[in-house]
Design a protein around this motif. Structure first.
Motif, short mmCIF file in Angstrom:
data_model
loop_
_atom_site.label_atom_id
_atom_site.label_comp_id
_atom_site.label_asym_id
_atom_site.label_seq_id
_atom_site.Cartn_x
_atom_site.Cartn_y
_atom_site.Cartn_z
N LEU A 297 0.83 -1.21 0.00
CA LEU A 297 0.00 0.00 0.00
C LEU A 297 0.87 1.26 0.00
O LEU A 297 0.53 2.26 -0.63
CB LEU A 297 -0.92 0.01 1.22
N THR B 199 0.41 4.21 -2.66
CA THR B 199 0.15 5.58 -2.22
C THR B 199 1.23 6.55 -2.69
O THR B 199 0.96 7.70 -3.01
CB THR B 199 0.05 5.62 -0.68
N PRO C 272 -8.98 6.84 -3.27
CA PRO C 272 -9.43 5.74 -2.41
C PRO C 272 -8.97 4.38 -2.94
O PRO C 272 -9.16 4.08 -4.12
CB PRO C 272 -10.95 5.87 -2.44
N THR D 214 -9.17 0.30 -1.72
CA THR D 214 -9.66 -0.70 -0.77
C THR D 214 -9.31 -2.07 -1.30
O THR D 214 -8.74 -2.21 -2.37
CB THR D 214 -11.18 -0.58 -0.54
N ALA E 69 -8.09 -0.29 3.50
CA ALA E 69 -9.07 0.81 3.45
C ALA E 69 -8.46 2.01 4.15
O ALA E 69 -7.65 1.84 5.08
CB ALA E 69 -10.37 0.42 4.13
N PRO E 70 -8.84 3.18 3.72
CA PRO E 70 -8.41 4.34 4.50
C PRO E 70 -9.15 4.33 5.83
O PRO E 70 -10.35 4.11 5.84
CB PRO E 70 -8.85 5.53 3.64
N CYS F 280 -4.70 5.21 2.48
CA CYS F 280 -5.09 3.82 2.64
C CYS F 280 -4.09 3.09 3.54
O CYS F 280 -2.90 3.29 3.46
CB CYS F 280 -5.14 3.16 1.28
N THR G 160 -16.71 -1.91 1.25
CA THR G 160 -16.53 -1.04 0.09
C THR G 160 -17.85 -1.06 -0.69
O THR G 160 -18.37 -2.14 -1.00
CB THR G 160 -15.42 -1.58 -0.82
#
Lengths: 383, 625
Positions: free
Chosen positions: A132, A136, A144, A146, A358-359, A366, A376
Motif C-alpha cells: 500500500l 500511495t 481511495p 480498498t 481501506a483508509p 489507505c 466497500t
C-alpha cells in the motif's frame, strides 16, 4: 450499473439468473483455496464470461448476504453503464519487493479520471503495508484504495489470486475504475479493545517481533492462550491482536495480528512491519463488540456514498479471519449488523481475509488493517 | 418467548428443504456453540487473571520506581548544603526540613515539623515570618532576601544568608506549599569583601594601592571640575630605603615600610594616603588646603620619617623627599598632575633629599630632558659617542705606575655629558652592562698595546655584578686583548657588596683567582666598609676625593684619612688617595705613608695620546705602528 450474483457448489455447479444482454466488464469471485486452486472454477467462469475481466482470490470464508458460505464459491458479474474498468497485475517474488510492486501497479493505472482502486493480493507472500505504501507513493494519499489480502482459512499455508487467469500464489491484482459516474465509498472498523499493560517492542526486524519487554513474544501469547490453544498458533493468536503505538504518528490506529510463528526462535511474524521501540498493547473483543464494529463499518460506508446512485449497488465486505475465529457460530452477527446499517438495497458479497485495505476513519491514506470489517460500496450515478 | 438469534440460525441450518429438522445436526451446532462460548469464557477469564497479575507486577514495579525516585530526591534534598523547608501555605506549618535546615535553625526537625512559626520562634520573629509568608501567599510573588543577617537559629548571629520563599500551587491553582531555601553566604560575602580590599589595598601596609589612588584622584578631579575647588597632590619617595633593605634584609625592610606607612597615615590624617610602589607614596589632600599648610604638612612628614626608627632591635634611619603639585594650577588631568608632582619630587631628590619642592614649570622641562637623555644614551654606543679617558696613578713620590680608565660621553649636540648625569641613567635602564663591557675591552686593548707594563684600573658598576656573566666576559676580554690579568685592576664600590653579598664575594674571589686586582673605591663614604674589608682581601683601598680636598680646611678630614691609612696598613692593604691637586696634600699623604695618589697634581683624565710618553711610546711609533 447492473449486478448479477452467481454461486457454485459441488452438488449443482454454477447457478445464476439469466445472463446480461451485454457482457459484464468485471467478474469478482471468492472461494476456498481447495475450490480455486485447480483453476477449474476460473475456466468455467471464463466460459460464461469470455469478454470480461475475471478476478478472484482464496479466502477464510465466503460472504453472501447474511451468510457465510464455506462450501460455495460466490461471484458477482458487474455491468457498468459509464465506468471504464482496467485490470492490472504483478507478481511479488519476495516480501521485500512489495513496495516496488505497489508502485508499479499504481503507475499502470494512473490516469486523470481514475476514481477508485480495488486490490486483491496474496496474503502471505506479500507485505501488505509496504504494498500500500508503494501504491500511495504514486497515487497520492487522496485516491481511495480498498481491498484485502487473500486468505487460507486459519491454516496460513498458501493464498492465491487470479486475474484473468487461474489463481496462483505471489500475485497482486488491482482493478481500476475510471470516470465521473463511478461512485466508491468505504467504511472500516474493528470493535476491539486494548487491555493489560503497555509493552515495549524491545527488538523487531521488519514484521518479525523478536522481543516484547525483553521477552520472546511467543511466551506472552502462550501465557495468554494457555498451552493447549497455543499449539494452534498462529490461528489461535488471532484472538489477541496487538495495538501498536508509534510515537512518530500518535494518532494512527494500527492493529496487527499474528501471521506466523517461529517456535524455535520463539518469535512471531505480524502482517506488517512493527517499528522497534514502539509500545504495543494486547487487544481483545467479545461477540457483541465485534458485531458492533462491523455495523460501524457499514454505517460509515453507507453515509459516505453520495446520493443519486442509479441502478444496482454492490457492497464488498472484507472481514478478518481473526474475527471469524473469535466469533465462531456468532460470526453471522457481524454480517447482520452490516446489513442492518447498509439497508436491503445492496448486493452483499465478500470474504474473510488475512488483512484489509481501506483508509481509516479520519484519514485519507489507505492502510493495511488487521482484525477489522471493511465495507466497500460501488455504484454508478445516472449520466 | 423470543428465540435466541443463534438458536434460530442453528434451527434454520438444521432444517431441510421439506421443513424437517435434523435433530442430530442441531445438537451438533448447539453443542459447538456451547463449546465456543466456553472457550471464549475461558480465554476471557484467563486474560483477565493474567492481566490483573501483570498489572499488579507493573504496579509494583512502578511503586518501586516511585520509591527509588523518592529516595533519590529525598537524599538530594537531605544532603544539599542549603537549608530547605516547606510549609503548608494555609497556616505556615512546617512539613519538610532538611539537614542543613536543622543546622540553620539550630533544632531537630521533630521540633519544627507540624508546628507553626508561633509555636517555634520568639514572638517578634514569628510575627515577621508570618508576615512574609502571608505576603508570598497573597501576592504569589516569590520573596528574595539577599545577604541579610541571620535572625533565628543556632549558627550564631554573625552569619549572612540569602533566603528565598516561593509559593507552590496545587493542580487547581490554590496555594498549597511555601517552599524556602536559605543559603549561608557569609564566607562568600567576606571573601568578596576581602578580594575587593586586596584589589584596592597594598598587602604590606594596608594603605590604598595605585589603582585605588588613581580611582580616588579621578573622582576628585570630576568633583573639582564641577565645584571649582583646588587641591594638592603629594608625591613621596623614601631616601635610602633600598640600602636598609639590602643591608638588613627584606623582613626588616618590610617592617620599616609598615612603620613608615603608619607614620605617614597618622601625620596626614584626613588626606588620602596611598602606597603606589616600592618606596613611593602619594597623598591626595583635601580641598582648599593652602600652599603654606601643604608645605607645613610635607615638612612634618619629612621630620617624622627622618626620626630614627627602631625596628626589630635595629635603629634605622631613612629620609623622605616630597614633590607637590596643585590642581588646577599645575595640571587639570590626572596624568599631568602626577607627572608634575613627580617632577617636583625628582628635583627635591636631586637637591639633596629630605626636601619639599613645589612644582615649577621649568621642572617639567628638566624631566623631559632626562627622558631625552635616556633615549640618546641608547644610541650612543652604536654611534661611537663614547670615549675612554685615562688618568695617571702614581706612587706618592710621583712615579706613574698605571692609569684609571674613565668613561666619557661626547654627545653630538650636547657636547660632553657629565658621568654623574648619564651613568645613573645607564644603570637604571641596564645599558651599563653593555657600556661597561665596552669600556673594559677598550681599556684592556689600550693597555695591552703599551710597551711599559703599567696597571690599568677599570670601574665596575654593581649592576654589572647582578646582570650578565661578568666573569666570563672579563675572561673573554683578557683572552681577546692578550692583556696579562695581573695588570688589570677593577674598582668596585661597596654597592657591589650590598644586596647579594655572598654572590658578589664569590665572584670577586674568582676574579682574584684569575690574577686580577680588586680595589675598593670611594672608601669612607658608605655604611659599613670596615666589615667588607674584613670579609675580602682587597688589593687596594681608594680614599674618596671628598676627604682629600678637605684636608687643609677640615681637621676631621685629616683625622679620617689618618685613621683609614692606619687601618689599611694594619691590614696590609695599600691605599691610593684620589683628587690630589696640591703639593701640600701630597706632602701630608707622604707623611702619613699613603702609598699612591691620583689627581690633577699627577695628570688630568685625557685621551691616551697625551700620555704616550708615560706608556713608553714615541709619537712616531704610535703613528706608524
Amino acid at each position: 450499473m447492473q449486478i448479477q450474483y452467481l454461486h457454485w457448489n459441488a452438488a449443482h455447479g454454477w447457478r445464476r439468473a439469466d445472463a446480461f444482454r451485454e457482457p459484464p466488464q468485471l467478474v469478482l469471485y471468492f472461494g476456498s483455496r481447495e475450490q480455486l486452486l485447480d483453476g477449474q472454477r476460473y475456466r468455467e467462469l471464463r466460459g460464461l464470461y469470455p469478454d470480461s475481466h475475471i478476478v478472484g482470490c482464496s479466502t477464510g470464508g465466503q460472504i453472501h448476504g447474511d451468510d457465510i458460505r464455506d462450501d460455495e464459491v460466490v461471484a458477482v458479474a458487474l455491468r457498468f453503464a459509464h465506468t471504464q474498468v482496467r485490470l492490472v497485475q504483478e507478481v511479488v517474488e519476495t516480501r521485500d519487493a512489495s513496495r516496488a510492486c505497489g508502485a508499479r501497479l499504481a503507475r499502470q493505472v494512473l490516469a486523470v479520471d481514475l476514481a477508485g482502486l480495488f486490490v486483491l493480493s496474496d496474503g502471505l507472500a506479500v507485505n501488505g503495508g509496504e504494498l500500500l505504501a508503494g501504491l500511495t507513493e504514486v497515487l497520492g494519499p487522496d485516491l481511495p484504495v480498498t481491498g484485502g489480502l487473500a486468505g487460507d482459512g486459519t491454516r496460513f499455508e498458501q493464498t492465491i489470486v487470479g486475474a484473468d487467469a487461474e489463481p496462483s500464489p505471489n500475485r497482486v491484482a488491482a482493478i481500476a475504475f475510471y470516470g465521473a459516474s463511478f461512485r466508491f465509498a468505504h467504511g472500516c472498523a474493528g470493535g476491539w479493545d486494548v487491555f493489560g499493560p503497555r509493552r515495549k517492542v524491545t527488538k523487531a526486524l521488519g514484521s518479525v517481533v523478536v522481543e516484547l519487554d525483553g521477552e520472546p513474544p511467543l511466551e506472552l501469547y502462550t501465557r495468554y492462550l494457555g498451552e493447549e490453544e497455543a499449539e494452534a498458533m498462529p490461528g489461535s493468536g488471532l484472538a489477541f491482536p496487538l495495538r501498536i503505538h508509534d510515537e512518530a504518528e500518535p494518532n494512527r490506529q494500527i492493529v496487527r495480528s499474528v501471521f506466523a510463528v517461529d517456535r524455535n526462535a520463539r518469535t512471531l511474524t505480524f502482517a506488517a512491519d512493527i517499528p522497534e521501540g514502539c509500545t504495543a498493547q494486547l487487544m481483545r473483543a467479545n461477540f457483541d463488540s465485534l458485531a458492533a464494529g462491523a455495523g460501524e463499518a457499514g454505517r460509515q460506508a453507507r453515509s459516505a456514498l453520495s446520493d443519486g446512485v442509479d441502478g444496482d449497488k454492490l457492497a464488498i465486505l472484507v472481514s478478518c479471519t481473526g474475527r471469524r475465529r473469535v466469533m465462531g457460530q456468532r460470526t453471522q452477527d457481524e454480517l447482520d449488523a452490516v446489513a442492518a446499517e447498509l439497508g436491503e438495497d445492496f448486493v452483499r458479497i465478500g470474504f474473510y481475509s488475512y488483512g484489509e485495505f481501506a483508509p481509516p476513519t479520519g484519514s485519507g491514506r489507505c492502510e493495511l488493517h488487521n482484525q477489522t470489517m471493511t465495507v466497500t460500496v460501488i455504484g454508478e450515478a445516472a449520466a | 418467548m423470543t428465540t435466541h438469534r443463534l438458536l434460530a440460525r442453528q434451527i434454520r441450518q438444521a432444517t431441510d428443504e421439506s421443513g424437517q429438522v435434523d435433530l442430530t445436526r442441531l445438537g451438533e451446532l448447539v453443542s459447538a456453540a456451547y463449546e465456543e462460548s466456553d472457550r471464549d469464557r475461558r480465554r476471557t477469564d484467563r486474560a483477565i487473571k493474567l492481566m490483573i497479575e501483570e498489572l499488579e507486577q507493573t504496579h509494583k514495579r512502578a511503586e518501586q520506581d516511585l520509591l527509588r525516585a523518592r529516595e533519590f530526591l529525598d537524599s538530594i534534598i537531605e544532603n544539599i548544603p542549603i537549608a530547605v523547608f516547606a510549609k503548608d501555605a494555609k497556616d505556615s506549618r512546617y512539613v519538610l526540613l532538611n539537614r542543613a535546615g536543622e543546622e540553620y535553625y539550630g533544632m531537630p526537625r521533630e521540633a519544627m515539623l507540624g508546628k507553626t512559626p508561633a509555636e517555634i520562634f520568639p514572638e517578634n520573629i514569628a510575627r515577621l515570618v508570618n508576615e512574609q509568608d502571608r505576603g508570598v501567599v497573597d501576592s504569589g510573588t516569590p520573596l528574595f532576601l539577599e545577604g541579610h543577617l541571620l535572625d533565628v537559629g543556632g549558627k550564631g548571629r554573625d552569619r549572612l544568608v540569602n533566603s528565598r520563599k516561593l509559593l507552590i500551587r496545587d493542580g487547581a491553582g490554590a496555594p498549597q506549599y511555601l517552599v524556602g531555601v536559605i543559603e549561608d553566604v557569609t564566607e562568600r560575602i567576606t571573601n568578596e569583601a576581602r578580594i575587593s580590599h586586596l584589589a584596592h589595598h597594598d598587602a604590606l601596609t594596608d594603605l590604598p594601592n595605585r589603582s585605588a589612588f588613581n580611582a580616588a584622584l579621578g573622582e576628585r578631579l570630576e568633583l573639582a571640575q564641577e565645584a571649582a575647588t583646588s587641591f594638592a597632590v603629594l608625591s613621596l619617595d623614601l631616601d635610602r630605603f633600598k640600602e636598609v633593605n639590602d643591608v638588613f634584609g627584606h623582613p626588616v625592610g618590610d617592617m620599616l615600610m609598615r612603620s613608615v606607612a603608619d607614620r605617614l597615615a597618622a601625620e596626614a590624617d584626613g588626606a588620602f594616603v596611598a602606597r603606589i610602589g616600592g618606596d613611593e607614596f602619594m597623598i591626595l589632600m583635601p580641598d582648599h588646603v593652602s600652599r603654606e599648610d601643604v608645605q607645613a604638612l610635607a615638612e612634618r612628614l619629612i621630620e617624622t620619617i627622618g626620626k630614627e626608627l627602631e625596628v626589630d632591635d635595629y635603629l634605622l634611619h631613612v629620609g623622605l623627599s616630597v614633590g607637590i603639585a596643585f590642581y588646577p594650577d599645575d595640571g587639570v588631568n590626572a596624568a599631568t598632575l602626577l607627572a608634575n608632582a613627580d617632577s617636583a619630587l625628582y628635583r627635591a631628590k636631586r637637591e639633596g633629599r629630605g626636601r619639599v619642592r613645589f612644582f615649577e614649570s621649568e621642572m617639567d622641562q628638566e624631566l623631559r630632558d632626562r627622558r631625552l637623555l635616556q633615549h640618546d644614551l641608547r644610541q650612543a654606543l652604536e654611534q661611537n659617542q663614547f670615549v675612554v679617558y685615562f688618568q695617571p696613578q702614581a706612587r706618592i713620590d710621583g712615579e706613574v705606575i698605571g692609569f684609571e680608565a674613565l668613561l666619557r660621553w661626547n654627545h653630538p649636540t650636547r657636547g660632553f655629558v657629565p658621568p654623574d648625569r648619564f651613568i645613573p641613567l645607564a644603570e637604571e635602564n641596564g645599558l651599563i652592562v653593555e657600556i661597561g663591557e665596552w669600556v673594559l675591552r677598550e681599556a684592556c686593548r689600550e693597555a695591552a698595546s703599551w710597551p711599559r707594563p703599567l696597571q690599568v684600573a677599570v670601574n665596575l658598576s654593581p649592576v654589572q655584578f647582578q646582570a650578565g656573566d661578568l666573569e666570563r666576559s672579563i675572561h673573554q676580554i683578557l683572552l681577546e686583548t692578550g692583556l696579562t690579568p695581573t695588570r688589570l685592576e677593577v674598582e668596585i664600590t661597596e654597592g657591589v657588596l650590598i644586596g647579594d653579598f655572598t654572590g658578589a664575594l664569590h665572584l670577586l674571589r674568582r676574579l682574584k683567582a684569575l690574577g686580577i686586582r680588586i680595589a675598593m673605591d670611594d672608601f669612607g663614604t658608605g655604611y659599613s666598609s670596615l666589615s667588607y674589608l674584613q670579609s675580602f682581601p682587597f688589593d687596594k683601598i681608594k680614599i674618596d676625593r671628598g676627604f682629600i680636598s678637605n684636608l687643609e680646611a677640615s681637621p676631621q678630614s685629616a683625622e679620617i684619612v689618618r685613621a683609614v691609612l692606619s687601618l689599611a696598613h694594619a691590614l696590609n692593604i695599600p691605599v691610593i688617595a684620589e683628587g690630589v691637586e696640591t703639593e701640600a696634600q701630597r706632602a701630608f699623604l707622604a707623611r702619613e705613608a699613603c702609598e699612591e695618589m691620583q689627581g690633577y697634581l699627577v695628570g688630568r683624565p685625557d685621551l691616551i695620546e697625551r700620555y704616550l710618553d708615560l706608556v713608553g711610546m714615541t709619537v712616531e711609533r704610535r703613528h706608524y705602528a
